[in-house]
Motif scaffolding. Structure first.
Motif, PDB file in Angstrom:
ATOM      1  N   ASN A 172       0.866  -1.175   0.000  1.00 45.94           N
ATOM      2  CA  ASN A 172       0.000   0.000   0.000  1.00 45.94           C
ATOM      3  C   ASN A 172       0.908   1.232   0.000  1.00 45.94           C
ATOM      4  O   ASN A 172       1.427   1.631   1.038  1.00 45.94           O
ATOM      5  N   TYR A 173       1.109   1.823  -1.197  1.00 50.78           N
ATOM      6  CA  TYR A 173       2.116   2.883  -1.268  1.00 50.78           C
ATOM      7  C   TYR A 173       1.694   4.123  -0.514  1.00 50.78           C
ATOM      8  O   TYR A 173       2.532   4.884  -0.025  1.00 50.78           O
ATOM      9  N   THR A 174       0.365   4.350  -0.389  1.00 48.42           N
ATOM     10  CA  THR A 174      -0.085   5.500   0.392  1.00 48.42           C
ATOM     11  C   THR A 174       0.267   5.328   1.872  1.00 48.42           C
ATOM     12  O   THR A 174       0.824   6.232   2.506  1.00 48.42           O
ATOM     13  N   ALA A 175      -0.047   4.150   2.405  1.00 52.76           N
ATOM     14  CA  ALA A 175       0.308   3.876   3.805  1.00 52.76           C
ATOM     15  C   ALA A 175       1.813   3.910   3.997  1.00 52.76           C
ATOM     16  O   ALA A 175       2.322   4.407   5.007  1.00 52.76           O
ATOM     17  N   ARG A 176       2.536   3.381   3.000  1.00 50.28           N
ATOM     18  CA  ARG A 176       3.997   3.378   3.090  1.00 50.28           C
ATOM     19  C   ARG A 176       4.539   4.798   3.112  1.00 50.28           C
ATOM     20  O   ARG A 176       5.479   5.118   3.841  1.00 50.28           O
ATOM     21  N   SER A 177       3.923   5.660   2.316  1.00 51.88           N
ATOM     22  CA  SER A 177       4.357   7.056   2.280  1.00 51.88           C
ATOM     23  C   SER A 177       4.163   7.722   3.639  1.00 51.88           C
ATOM     24  O   SER A 177       5.050   8.417   4.136  1.00 51.88           O
ATOM     25  N   TRP A 178       2.998   7.486   4.259  1.00 52.85           N
ATOM     26  CA  TRP A 178       2.758   8.078   5.583  1.00 52.85           C
ATOM     27  C   TRP A 178       3.734   7.515   6.613  1.00 52.85           C
ATOM     28  O   TRP A 178       4.230   8.242   7.480  1.00 52.85           O
ATOM     29  N   ALA A 179       3.987   6.204   6.544  1.00 49.53           N
ATOM     30  CA  ALA A 179       4.913   5.586   7.507  1.00 49.53           C
ATOM     31  C   ALA A 179       6.323   6.150   7.352  1.00 49.53           C
ATOM     32  O   ALA A 179       7.015   6.402   8.348  1.00 49.53           O
ATOM     33  N   ILE A 180       6.729   6.368   6.100  1.00 47.23           N
ATOM     34  CA  ILE A 180       8.055   6.950   5.863  1.00 47.23           C
ATOM     35  C   ILE A 180       8.105   8.375   6.404  1.00 47.23           C
ATOM     36  O   ILE A 180       9.123   8.815   6.956  1.00 47.23           O
ATOM     37  N   ARG A 181       6.991   9.099   6.271  1.00 43.07           N
ATOM     38  CA  ARG A 181       6.948  10.452   6.846  1.00 43.07           C
ATOM     39  C   ARG A 181       7.149  10.399   8.355  1.00 43.07           C
ATOM     40  O   ARG A 181       7.861  11.229   8.931  1.00 43.07           O
ATOM     41  N   ALA A 182       6.508   9.435   9.003  1.00 40.35           N
ATOM     42  CA  ALA A 182       6.668   9.302  10.452  1.00 40.35           C
ATOM     43  C   ALA A 182       8.105   8.940  10.810  1.00 40.35           C
ATOM     44  O   ALA A 182       8.699   9.542  11.717  1.00 40.35           O
ATOM     45  N   LEU A 183       8.681   7.977  10.088  1.00 41.84           N
ATOM     46  CA  LEU A 183      10.073   7.603  10.348  1.00 41.84           C
ATOM     47  C   LEU A 183      11.004   8.790  10.138  1.00 41.84           C
ATOM     48  O   LEU A 183      11.922   9.030  10.928  1.00 41.84           O
ATOM     49  N   ALA A 184      10.758   9.540   9.072  1.00 41.04           N
ATOM     50  CA  ALA A 184      11.602  10.707   8.780  1.00 41.04           C
ATOM     51  C   ALA A 184      11.461  11.756   9.873  1.00 41.04           C
ATOM     52  O   ALA A 184      12.450  12.385  10.288  1.00 41.04           O
ATOM     53  N   GLY A 185      10.253  11.953  10.362  1.00 43.49           N
ATOM     54  CA  GLY A 185      10.037  12.963  11.401  1.00 43.49           C
ATOM     55  C   GLY A 185      10.653  12.585  12.729  1.00 43.49           C
ATOM     56  O   GLY A 185      11.094  13.452  13.479  1.00 43.49           O
ATOM     57  N   ILE A 186      10.696  11.292  13.016  1.00 45.81           N
ATOM     58  CA  ILE A 186      11.304  10.831  14.270  1.00 45.81           C
ATOM     59  C   ILE A 186      12.826  10.908  14.186  1.00 45.81           C
ATOM     60  O   ILE A 186      13.496  11.274  15.155  1.00 45.81           O
ATOM     61  N   GLY A 187      13.384  10.576  13.014  1.00 47.85           N
ATOM     62  CA  GLY A 187      14.833  10.682  12.819  1.00 47.85           C
ATOM     63  C   GLY A 187      15.633   9.623  13.537  1.00 47.85           C
ATOM     64  O   GLY A 187      16.842   9.785  13.740  1.00 47.85           O
ATOM     65  N   ASP A 188      15.005   8.547  13.907  1.00 48.32           N
ATOM     66  CA  ASP A 188      15.691   7.476  14.642  1.00 48.32           C
ATOM     67  C   ASP A 188      16.645   6.732  13.706  1.00 48.32           C
ATOM     68  O   ASP A 188      16.251   6.375  12.589  1.00 48.32           O
ATOM     69  N   PRO A 189      17.887   6.487  14.125  1.00 45.59           N
ATOM     70  CA  PRO A 189      18.839   5.788  13.250  1.00 45.59           C
ATOM     71  C   PRO A 189      18.373   4.423  12.788  1.00 45.59           C
ATOM     72  O   PRO A 189      18.825   3.934  11.754  1.00 45.59           O
ATOM     73  N   ARG A 190      17.475   3.769  13.521  1.00 50.28           N
ATOM     74  CA  ARG A 190      16.983   2.453  13.081  1.00 50.28           C
ATOM     75  C   ARG A 190      16.210   2.552  11.770  1.00 50.28           C
ATOM     76  O   ARG A 190      16.018   1.548  11.085  1.00 50.28           O
ATOM     77  N   GLY A 191      15.779   3.748  11.396  1.00 48.89           N
ATOM     78  CA  GLY A 191      15.078   3.920  10.132  1.00 48.89           C
ATOM     79  C   GLY A 191      15.988   4.280   8.975  1.00 48.89           C
ATOM     80  O   GLY A 191      15.520   4.417   7.847  1.00 48.89           O
ATOM     81  N   LEU A 192      17.294   4.414   9.235  1.00 49.07           N
ATOM     82  CA  LEU A 192      18.214   4.910   8.203  1.00 49.07           C
ATOM     83  C   LEU A 192      18.207   4.042   6.946  1.00 49.07           C
ATOM     84  O   LEU A 192      18.057   4.556   5.836  1.00 49.07           O
TER      85      LEU A 192
END
Length: 275
Positions: free
Chosen positions: A78-98
């Motif tokens: 689901n690319y829409t859900a994936r896009s929102w999830a990536i936004r959340a990961l980007a906003g958190i900035g946690d290295p585990r999302g790198l």
């Protein structure tokens, strides 16, 4: 589960209109409770932009505890859900999302995903990284963002790459001034040659702001020490190693770096974790 949290989650589950769902997710997000994470992540798939925006804001406010769930429950279909999830990961900035952001910025088919990931790559919590991993991680981010800025066909993605590169330039101003010069050179080219006027204007603004700044250590908004464990760092290292190995195998664009140094560092981190 606290009664209040249970009530808030129930309101999301029984919402029978777009507006009610949006309001219920907004209320759940405002509670900033870790128990809300699965429901907030599920809200990213409801095809309700208002609810998704509220869920992303809530996940960012919760911060690091939301990262494992976001990585585990990332909906690849689901690319829409994936896009929102990536936004959340980007906003958190946690290295585990790198590693996830690196792959999404350079290879995801959805431009909304690539756009969110490119911006997030520049906004990582770099001050959390151990010294022996920081150079590798920032080098990977630089290569990925330069690739996106030069090669992505969509102007909104290149625009976000400029934003990400500007953040990264601030982070490396003192430690890697030659990389900062490389970013400034990229902005100079984009300000003249990019096909999009919006990208040219954003690159020019970034170029001017960097030239006006003296290279100093940027202030850290979040001065907490890293909550990540040795095992977390080992996984990040293994992810970077796997990514580099795949790039070599497929003969992709990145020519620098030696996978062996990743392997050596992964072994060193594993040894530290066992001490």
């Amino acid at each position: 589960m606290p009664d209040n949290l249970e009530t808030l989650i129930r309101a999301v589950e029984v919402a029978d209109s777009s507006l009610l769902l949006q309001e219920a997710v907004k209320n759940l997000a405002a509670a900033r409770l870790e128990g809300a994470i699965p429901t907030l992540i599920a809200s990213l798939s409801y095809n309700n932009p208002g609810a998704a925006v509220a869920a992303v804001d809530g996940l960012i406010q919760i911060g690091e505890p939301a990262v494992p769930g976001l990585l585990e429950l990332l909906d690849l279909h689901n690319y829409t859900a994936r896009s929102w999830a990536i936004r959340a990961l980007a906003g958190i900035g946690d290295p585990r999302g790198l590693v996830t952001l690196l792959g999404a910025a350079t290879a995801d088919f959805a431009l909304s995903v690539r756009r969110a990931a490119a911006k997030g790559l520049g906004m990582m919590k770099w001050h959390w990284f151990p010294d022996d991993l920081l150079e590798i991680a920032q080098a990977e981010a630089l290569e990925a963002l330069l690739f996106v800025a030069q090669e992505d066909d969509e102007w909104v993605v290149r625009y976000s790459a400029v934003v990400g590169l500007q953040y990264l330039a601030d982070a490396i101003a003192v430690t890697y001034p030659e990389w900062r010069s490389q970013i400034e050179s990229q902005f100079e080219q984009m300000a003249v040659k990019d096909n999009s006027w919006a990208v040219r204007a954003r690159a020019l603004m970034a170029q001017q702001q960097l030239q006006a700044q003296t290279a100093t250590v940027p202030p850290v908004a979040d001065d907490r020490s890293s909550p990540l464990s040795s095992m977390d760092w080992q996984k990040i290292m293994e992810g970077l190693y796997g990514r580099k190995g795949q790039e070599r195998q497929e003969q992709l664009v990145f020519a620098e770096g030696d996978p062996r140094r990743y392997q050596e560092l992964a072994v060193a981190i594993a040894q530290n974790a066992n001490e």
